[in-house]
Design an enzyme around this catalytic site. Structure first.
Site, PDB file in Angstrom:
ATOM      1  CE1 TYR A 143     105.742 147.212  43.314  1.00 11.09           C
ATOM      2  CE2 TYR A 143     106.334 144.949  43.861  1.00 11.09           C
ATOM      3  CZ  TYR A 143     106.205 145.970  42.924  1.00 11.09           C
ATOM      4  OH  TYR A 143     106.534 145.746  41.612  1.00 11.09           O
ATOM      5  CB  ILE A 144     104.527 146.975  52.310  1.00  5.43           C
ATOM      6  CG1 ILE A 144     103.268 146.703  51.481  1.00  5.43           C
ATOM      7  CG2 ILE A 144     104.171 147.596  53.661  1.00  5.43           C
ATOM      8  CD1 ILE A 144     102.493 147.937  51.063  1.00  5.43           C
ATOM      9  CE  LYS A 150      96.626 143.826  54.379  1.00  8.37           C
ATOM     10  NZ  LYS A 150      96.730 145.043  53.560  1.00  8.37           N
ATOM     11  CE  LYS A 175      95.270 150.112  42.398  1.00  5.50           C
ATOM     12  NZ  LYS A 175      95.926 151.410  42.160  1.00  5.50           N
ATOM     13  CG  ASN A 205      92.757 143.574  51.519  1.00  7.14           C
ATOM     14  OD1 ASN A 205      92.549 144.664  51.004  1.00  7.14           O
ATOM     15  ND2 ASN A 205      93.895 143.286  52.122  1.00  7.14           N
ATOM     16  NE  ARG A 232     103.198 142.318  44.669  1.00  4.14           N
ATOM     17  CZ  ARG A 232     103.251 142.855  45.883  1.00  4.14           C
ATOM     18  NH1 ARG A 232     103.746 142.172  46.900  1.00  4.14           N
ATOM     19  NH2 ARG A 232     102.792 144.074  46.096  1.00  4.14           N
ATOM     20  NE  ARG A 273      88.553 148.035  47.697  1.00  2.00           N
ATOM     21  CZ  ARG A 273      88.163 148.845  46.724  1.00  2.00           C
ATOM     22  NH1 ARG A 273      87.015 149.474  46.821  1.00  2.00           N
ATOM     23  NH2 ARG A 273      88.906 149.030  45.656  1.00  2.00           N
ATOM     24  CB  CYS A 275      95.929 143.223  49.199  1.00  2.00           C
ATOM     25  SG  CYS A 275      97.451 143.909  49.881  1.00  2.00           S
TER      26      CYS A 275
END
Length: 399
Positions: free
Chosen positions: A14-15, A205, A321, A209, A328, A212, A259
């Site tokens: 995905y990245i 990093k 989301k 996260n 995941r 959040r 994340c």
């Protein structure tokens, strides 16, 4: 390194894939490396194996133009990027074996002057550990290659734009490595590039996260308090946020993704005595998912008492989301799986996924028509126009 460096991207998930495609779109030759043959074959056809807006067209273009090719083994390059997963082992301990395996895979092709950048989310000190791996296996390169850490900070569903426009923190094992890494990212990043050291970039990093996660935990805890108090949490948060210095986030079914649901544990694992709020937030957000499961079960059991038959439950959304296909660490998937495994009659709905190995994916309209209880687990756009005159449990403010 020349004007346009050659690049190897290890990990095409995905990245890794969006990053490789973005770099290639700037006219830079990129070899994408993945251990899965089907991923390599898919990309070499100019196709993609994940859902991400605008990615399919970009990959098709850069493959057709010859700037992106995929392989199961690295080629020789000026710059090597590592974007492989960092899962858990044991009790939420970070497993950097994938990052180490990726680093070891580069050893045969590494040359003097090469730049190795770890992008994988990693515990503090990982970049230095990978430097030690290279020094042990290729001692003749000691002091002759550059290494840095540069985490992504992107939103699934908007990855291409954010990879290009978001600021980046870039930390080398020394100042020269930092400078080399910054010069490389300037080829494809329009956001500001902030220089630091590797350890600080790694922690940055994790802290982003974790921050959040703590804020979401406050909202999720509030939602459970409001449920007990008979207060509409959405109205309450809306009113509280009218305060000029208050910005409460929206509660949900829990926290998912690779994340926010994962990275805080990296800090807790390394600093267990100090990371008290970070640990508590993780536990609250995990508990919110268990709480949601119990709420659905209790509603279904009450339906059976009232109607003399088992309820059909439409579980609306499986992704972690809204408006993506990524399952995941998804709390919605955990709720659905648990209900299925516990023998409840579940109609699983996920507009962004065609099939799932554990249960059937149902058409949205058919599921709503058949179900007795509608459970909104993810606020997908498709759900917002539904008119439902049945029992609704809404964990994400769809209805």
């Amino acid at each position: 390194m020349g004007n346009k460096p050659s690049v190897v991207m290890v990990g095409l998930g995905y990245i890794g894939l969006p990053t490789a495609a973005l770099i290639a779109s700037k006219g830079i030759k990129v070899t994408g490396v993945d251990i899965h043959q089907h991923v390599v074959d898919t990309i070499n056809k100019g196709e993609i194996h994940i859902v991400e807006p605008d990615l399919d067209g970009l990959v098709h273009h850069v493959v057709k133009e010859g700037y992106l090719t995929a392989s199961t083994t690295p080629a020789e390059a000026d710059v090597y990027l590592i974007a492989v997963p960092t899962p858990f082992k044991g009790d939420h301990e970070p497993d950097i074996s994938y990052v180490e395996a990726a680093t070891r895979a580069l050893l045969p092709t590494l040359k003097e002057g090469a730049l190795v950048i770890v992008e994988s989310t990693s515990p503090v000190g990982t970049t230095e550990k990978m430097q030690a791996v290279i020094q042990a296996e290729r001692p003749e390169l000691n002091g002759k290659i550059h290494m840095a850490y540069c985490p992504e900070r992107v939103l699934p569903g908007n990855v291409i734009y954010e990879l290009e426009h978001n600021d980046r923190a870039i930390g080398g094992i020394d100042a020269a490595s930092t400078d080399r890494a910054v010069a490389f990212y300037k080829h494809f990043v329009k956001g500001e590039l902030h220089k630091t050291n590797a350890k600080t970039a790694e922690m940055c990093k994790l802290v982003e996260n974790s921050s959040r996660d703590v804020q979401i935990a406050f909202a999720n805890e509030l939602s459970m308090i409001c449920d007990e108090a008979g207060i509409d949490v959405w109205e309450l948060i809306n009113l509280a946020n009218k305060h000029p210095r208050v910005n409460i986030l929206q509660p949900g079914t829990g926290v998912g993704g690779h994340c926010i649901a994962v990275d805080p544990w990296f800090i807790v694992s390394e600093f267990p005595k100090q990371a008290k709020i970070i640990r508590a937030a993780r536990e609250i957000n995990n508990y919110k998912t268990e709480w949601a499961i119990e709420k659905v079960k209790n509603t279904a059991l009450q339906f059976k008492i009232d109607n003399g038959r088992d309820a059909k439950i439409a579980c609306m959304g499986l992704a972690f989301k809204p408006n993506i296909d990524d399952l995941r660490e998804s709390p919605a998937l955990l709720v659905t799986n648990t209900l299925v495994n516990d023998g409840f009659h579940v109609l699983a709905v996920e507009p962004n996924v065609n099939s799932h190995k554990a249960f059937e994916i149902h058409d949205m309209q058919e599921a709503v028509a058949q179900a007795d209880i509608i459970v909104y687990l993810v606020a997908h756009n498709e759900f917002k126009d539904l008119t439902v005159d049945k029992t609704v449990i809404d964990f994400c403010n769809v209805s």
